[in-house]
Design a protein around this motif. Structure first.
Motif, PDB file in Angstrom:
ATOM      1  N   GLU A  33      -5.429 -13.558  -1.861  1.00  0.00           N
ATOM      2  CA  GLU A  33      -5.839 -12.904  -3.110  1.00  0.00           C
ATOM      3  C   GLU A  33      -6.398 -11.509  -2.857  1.00  0.00           C
ATOM      4  O   GLU A  33      -6.068 -10.559  -3.578  1.00  0.00           O
ATOM      5  CB  GLU A  33      -6.861 -13.770  -3.838  1.00  0.00           C
ATOM      6  CG  GLU A  33      -6.274 -15.068  -4.390  1.00  0.00           C
ATOM      7  CD  GLU A  33      -7.325 -15.935  -5.062  1.00  0.00           C
ATOM      8  OE1 GLU A  33      -8.530 -15.591  -4.967  1.00  0.00           O
ATOM      9  OE2 GLU A  33      -6.951 -16.952  -5.685  1.00  0.00           O
ATOM     10  N   GLN A  34      -7.257 -11.388  -1.845  1.00  0.00           N
ATOM     11  CA  GLN A  34      -7.862 -10.092  -1.539  1.00  0.00           C
ATOM     12  C   GLN A  34      -6.812  -9.079  -1.087  1.00  0.00           C
ATOM     13  O   GLN A  34      -6.825  -7.915  -1.511  1.00  0.00           O
ATOM     14  CB  GLN A  34      -8.929 -10.255  -0.463  1.00  0.00           C
ATOM     15  CG  GLN A  34     -10.159 -11.034  -0.902  1.00  0.00           C
ATOM     16  CD  GLN A  34     -10.922 -10.309  -2.010  1.00  0.00           C
ATOM     17  OE1 GLN A  34     -11.214  -9.120  -1.916  1.00  0.00           O
ATOM     18  NE2 GLN A  34     -11.238 -11.040  -3.076  1.00  0.00           N
ATOM     19  N   SER A  35      -5.888  -9.511  -0.232  1.00  0.00           N
ATOM     20  CA  SER A  35      -4.877  -8.594   0.311  1.00  0.00           C
ATOM     21  C   SER A  35      -3.887  -8.153  -0.758  1.00  0.00           C
ATOM     22  O   SER A  35      -3.510  -6.970  -0.819  1.00  0.00           O
ATOM     23  CB  SER A  35      -4.136  -9.266   1.473  1.00  0.00           C
ATOM     24  OG  SER A  35      -5.021  -9.613   2.509  1.00  0.00           O
ATOM     25  N   VAL A  36      -3.479  -9.071  -1.607  1.00  0.00           N
ATOM     26  CA  VAL A  36      -2.557  -8.722  -2.686  1.00  0.00           C
ATOM     27  C   VAL A  36      -3.201  -7.706  -3.615  1.00  0.00           C
ATOM     28  O   VAL A  36      -2.570  -6.725  -4.031  1.00  0.00           O
ATOM     29  CB  VAL A  36      -2.120  -9.985  -3.471  1.00  0.00           C
ATOM     30  CG1 VAL A  36      -1.450  -9.587  -4.791  1.00  0.00           C
ATOM     31  CG2 VAL A  36      -1.171 -10.827  -2.634  1.00  0.00           C
ATOM     32  N   GLU A  37      -4.474  -7.902  -3.927  1.00  0.00           N
ATOM     33  CA  GLU A  37      -5.173  -6.972  -4.814  1.00  0.00           C
ATOM     34  C   GLU A  37      -5.293  -5.590  -4.180  1.00  0.00           C
ATOM     35  O   GLU A  37      -5.093  -4.565  -4.857  1.00  0.00           O
ATOM     36  CB  GLU A  37      -6.552  -7.527  -5.160  1.00  0.00           C
ATOM     37  CG  GLU A  37      -7.279  -6.759  -6.256  1.00  0.00           C
ATOM     38  CD  GLU A  37      -6.534  -6.769  -7.576  1.00  0.00           C
ATOM     39  OE1 GLU A  37      -6.718  -5.815  -8.365  1.00  0.00           O
ATOM     40  OE2 GLU A  37      -5.760  -7.714  -7.831  1.00  0.00           O
ATOM     41  N   GLN A  38      -5.599  -5.538  -2.889  1.00  0.00           N
ATOM     42  CA  GLN A  38      -5.702  -4.247  -2.200  1.00  0.00           C
ATOM     43  C   GLN A  38      -4.361  -3.524  -2.172  1.00  0.00           C
ATOM     44  O   GLN A  38      -4.295  -2.314  -2.425  1.00  0.00           O
ATOM     45  CB  GLN A  38      -6.190  -4.469  -0.765  1.00  0.00           C
ATOM     46  CG  GLN A  38      -7.642  -4.888  -0.647  1.00  0.00           C
ATOM     47  CD  GLN A  38      -8.035  -5.142   0.792  1.00  0.00           C
ATOM     48  OE1 GLN A  38      -7.649  -4.404   1.697  1.00  0.00           O
ATOM     49  NE2 GLN A  38      -8.808  -6.196   1.019  1.00  0.00           N
ATOM     50  N   LEU A  39      -3.286  -4.261  -1.868  1.00  0.00           N
ATOM     51  CA  LEU A  39      -1.965  -3.639  -1.806  1.00  0.00           C
ATOM     52  C   LEU A  39      -1.517  -3.195  -3.195  1.00  0.00           C
ATOM     53  O   LEU A  39      -0.956  -2.102  -3.356  1.00  0.00           O
ATOM     54  CB  LEU A  39      -0.948  -4.617  -1.206  1.00  0.00           C
ATOM     55  CG  LEU A  39       0.468  -4.062  -0.958  1.00  0.00           C
ATOM     56  CD1 LEU A  39       0.424  -2.833  -0.058  1.00  0.00           C
ATOM     57  CD2 LEU A  39       1.367  -5.137  -0.347  1.00  0.00           C
ATOM     58  N   ARG A  40      -1.801  -3.995  -4.197  1.00  0.00           N
ATOM     59  CA  ARG A  40      -1.430  -3.630  -5.569  1.00  0.00           C
ATOM     60  C   ARG A  40      -2.155  -2.354  -6.005  1.00  0.00           C
ATOM     61  O   ARG A  40      -1.541  -1.447  -6.603  1.00  0.00           O
ATOM     62  CB  ARG A  40      -1.757  -4.787  -6.519  1.00  0.00           C
ATOM     63  CG  ARG A  40      -1.337  -4.510  -7.958  1.00  0.00           C
ATOM     64  CD  ARG A  40      -1.680  -5.693  -8.872  1.00  0.00           C
ATOM     65  NE  ARG A  40      -0.812  -6.834  -8.617  1.00  0.00           N
ATOM     66  CZ  ARG A  40      -1.226  -8.029  -8.203  1.00  0.00           C
ATOM     67  NH1 ARG A  40      -2.530  -8.243  -7.991  1.00  0.00           N
ATOM     68  NH2 ARG A  40      -0.376  -9.003  -8.003  1.00  0.00           N
ATOM     69  N   ASN A  41      -3.439  -2.252  -5.724  1.00  0.00           N
ATOM     70  CA  ASN A  41      -4.204  -1.050  -6.084  1.00  0.00           C
ATOM     71  C   ASN A  41      -3.654   0.181  -5.384  1.00  0.00           C
ATOM     72  O   ASN A  41      -3.577   1.272  -5.969  1.00  0.00           O
ATOM     73  CB  ASN A  41      -5.683  -1.241  -5.736  1.00  0.00           C
ATOM     74  CG  ASN A  41      -6.369  -2.237  -6.652  1.00  0.00           C
ATOM     75  OD1 ASN A  41      -5.905  -2.498  -7.760  1.00  0.00           O
ATOM     76  ND2 ASN A  41      -7.481  -2.811  -6.188  1.00  0.00           N
ATOM     77  N   LEU A  54       4.838  -5.170  -9.006  1.00  0.00           N
ATOM     78  CA  LEU A  54       3.446  -5.492  -8.696  1.00  0.00           C
ATOM     79  C   LEU A  54       3.176  -6.997  -8.692  1.00  0.00           C
ATOM     80  O   LEU A  54       2.024  -7.414  -8.540  1.00  0.00           O
ATOM     81  CB  LEU A  54       2.525  -4.813  -9.716  1.00  0.00           C
ATOM     82  CG  LEU A  54       2.564  -3.278  -9.729  1.00  0.00           C
ATOM     83  CD1 LEU A  54       1.731  -2.734 -10.877  1.00  0.00           C
ATOM     84  CD2 LEU A  54       2.084  -2.709  -8.401  1.00  0.00           C
ATOM     85  N   ASP A  55       4.233  -7.792  -8.825  1.00  0.00           N
ATOM     86  CA  ASP A  55       4.043  -9.243  -8.824  1.00  0.00           C
ATOM     87  C   ASP A  55       3.676  -9.722  -7.419  1.00  0.00           C
ATOM     88  O   ASP A  55       4.026  -9.097  -6.415  1.00  0.00           O
ATOM     89  CB  ASP A  55       5.303  -9.949  -9.316  1.00  0.00           C
ATOM     90  CG  ASP A  55       6.540  -9.591  -8.510  1.00  0.00           C
ATOM     91  OD1 ASP A  55       6.923 -10.366  -7.634  1.00  0.00           O
ATOM     92  OD2 ASP A  55       7.107  -8.495  -8.739  1.00  0.00           O
ATOM     93  N   ASP A  56       2.972 -10.843  -7.359  1.00  0.00           N
ATOM     94  CA  ASP A  56       2.506 -11.378  -6.081  1.00  0.00           C
ATOM     95  C   ASP A  56       3.650 -11.633  -5.106  1.00  0.00           C
ATOM     96  O   ASP A  56       3.541 -11.314  -3.910  1.00  0.00           O
ATOM     97  CB  ASP A  56       1.749 -12.694  -6.290  1.00  0.00           C
ATOM     98  CG  ASP A  56       0.390 -12.485  -6.939  1.00  0.00           C
ATOM     99  OD1 ASP A  56       0.072 -11.329  -7.301  1.00  0.00           O
ATOM    100  OD2 ASP A  56      -0.346 -13.470  -7.082  1.00  0.00           O
ATOM    101  N   GLU A  57       4.761 -12.207  -5.597  1.00  0.00           N
ATOM    102  CA  GLU A  57       5.861 -12.580  -4.712  1.00  0.00           C
ATOM    103  C   GLU A  57       6.425 -11.368  -3.973  1.00  0.00           C
ATOM    104  O   GLU A  57       6.735 -11.440  -2.776  1.00  0.00           O
ATOM    105  CB  GLU A  57       6.977 -13.275  -5.497  1.00  0.00           C
ATOM    106  CG  GLU A  57       6.644 -14.674  -5.985  1.00  0.00           C
ATOM    107  CD  GLU A  57       5.727 -14.663  -7.199  1.00  0.00           C
ATOM    108  OE1 GLU A  57       5.190 -15.730  -7.552  1.00  0.00           O
ATOM    109  OE2 GLU A  57       5.533 -13.575  -7.799  1.00  0.00           O
ATOM    110  N   PHE A  58       6.566 -10.248  -4.685  1.00  0.00           N
ATOM    111  CA  PHE A  58       7.106  -9.048  -4.053  1.00  0.00           C
ATOM    112  C   PHE A  58       6.131  -8.482  -3.034  1.00  0.00           C
ATOM    113  O   PHE A  58       6.508  -8.151  -1.902  1.00  0.00           O
ATOM    114  CB  PHE A  58       7.428  -7.998  -5.116  1.00  0.00           C
ATOM    115  CG  PHE A  58       8.049  -6.745  -4.551  1.00  0.00           C
ATOM    116  CD1 PHE A  58       9.378  -6.733  -4.171  1.00  0.00           C
ATOM    117  CD2 PHE A  58       7.296  -5.592  -4.407  1.00  0.00           C
ATOM    118  CE1 PHE A  58       9.961  -5.574  -3.640  1.00  0.00           C
ATOM    119  CE2 PHE A  58       7.863  -4.426  -3.882  1.00  0.00           C
ATOM    120  CZ  PHE A  58       9.196  -4.425  -3.498  1.00  0.00           C
ATOM    121  N   LEU A  59       4.863  -8.374  -3.392  1.00  0.00           N
ATOM    122  CA  LEU A  59       3.873  -7.797  -2.480  1.00  0.00           C
ATOM    123  C   LEU A  59       3.637  -8.703  -1.273  1.00  0.00           C
ATOM    124  O   LEU A  59       3.410  -8.218  -0.150  1.00  0.00           O
ATOM    125  CB  LEU A  59       2.566  -7.556  -3.227  1.00  0.00           C
ATOM    126  CG  LEU A  59       2.652  -6.559  -4.398  1.00  0.00           C
ATOM    127  CD1 LEU A  59       1.299  -6.451  -5.091  1.00  0.00           C
ATOM    128  CD2 LEU A  59       3.132  -5.188  -3.932  1.00  0.00           C
TER     129      LEU A  59
END
Length: 325
Positions: A33-41, A54-59
């Motif tokens: 969760e933390q890494s996905v949020e950082q990469l998305r930002n 920006l979906d979780d699966e792609f990131l």
């Protein structure tokens, strides 16, 4: 026994897969969760990126490939988009229903076995007989590869467990090799390893003619030591079933299911993900300034100290003079 795509494709993440993710990728709910949020930002703030998903699966495909190192995942995402930008004739317009691409897939040149092995890995089969180099170009061949990998990268189980590759060289002709420009072949091969967020666990090459050993050695020199150490050659496909789960292999290579049936199931899988893959063309990298480079491409040295480009030029004649038994 009739097989259906529902039996095999896009398996739900199992307890075993979560254990693999924890052990091999350092993944747990908090890290994910933390890494996905950082990469998305980071994606949202990066002015060089346009319309990136920006979906979780792609990131997660980039995070899992780099064991949740966010900076390394950022670099891999940039490199992935740069490959698409640099080689658009090979990496974009991957519409499964486009006639030439559909023909290459339907002929069984490259497909993923519908069944996973005991470690949850998909097995990608590359069958030289399935590609007629007098009809299809190197771009057609490369597009079939990129279509296959894009489809597999969408699957979270494959992101975690990785892939096994099986290449059957029986039926290889001189035209298969001379179909490629040597310099472009080397660049695409090298860049793809560095840029596609895939976990290549094993590579098995069977029925490799002695006259192609020089090409295999050349490819080994262009990939990382990790990939090189995972590559095994066999002179006969009978040996393959000792190392790859036979249930994942087509009958033609010692498995249970006919290759034709595997290809039909793979086509169903590609069709189900067609829209998702086609829409990837909306994503764009506007500048490659954010990519960190170890060295200039033209200055890269091989193990003997020879300039990389010079080495390519020195073997170009070999591509044109091959004779196969």
């Amino acid at each position: 026994m009739k097989h259906t795509i529902e039996q095999f494709a896009d398996a739900e993440l199992t307890e075993q897969m979560f254990k693999i993710a924890k052990r091999e990728l350092r993944e747990d709910k908090y890290v994910r969760e933390q890494s996905v949020e950082q990469l998305r930002n980071w994606v949202q703030k990066n002015e060089d990126l346009r319309d990136v998903r920006l979906d979780d699966e792609f990131l997660l495909r980039f995070l899992r490939c780099k064991k949740f190192s966010v900076p390394m995942a950022q670099q891999t995402l940039l490199k992935y988009l740069n490959v698409r930008r640099t080689f658009p004739h090979m990496t974009t317009q991957l519409d499964f229903l486009e006639p030439k691409l559909n023909d290459v897939i339907s002929n069984g040149y490259i497909f993923a076995s519908p069944k996973r092995d005991k470690n949850g890995r998909r097995v990608v089969i590359i069958n030289a007989k399935g590609l007629n180099p007098k009809i299809y170009t190197s771009s057609d061949q490369a597009r079939a590869h990129f279509l296959t990998y894009e489809c597999l990268m969408e699957d979270q189980a494959t992101q975690i467990c990785g892939l096994i590759h099986v290449g059957d060289f029986s039926g290889v002709t001189t035209a298969h090799v001379t179909n490629w420009n040597p310099t472009e072949f080397a660049r695409v091969f090298k860049w793809s390893e560095q840029s596609l967020p895939l976990r290549h666990k094993e590579i098995h090459l069977v029925n490799v003619p002695a006259t192609l050993k020089w090409l295999i050695d050349f490819v080994k020199g262009r990939v990382s030591s990790k990939i090189r150490n995972r590559l095994t050659l066999y002179t006969q496909d009978k040996e393959l079933a000792k190392y790859v789960d036979p249930s994942c292999l087509p009958q033609e290579l010692g498995g249970d299911m006919p290759m034709k049936a595997m290809v039909e199931l793979w086509k169903e899988e590609l069709l189900a993900k067609r829209e998702t893959i086609v829409n990837l063309d909306k994503i764009a990298l506007l500048s490659d300034r954010g990519i960190l480079r170890k060295s200039n491409f033209n200055a890269e040295k091989n193990a003997n100290g020879m300039n990389f480009v010079s080495q390519i030029e020195s073997i170009e004649g070999s591509f044109r003079k091959l004779e196969f038994d």
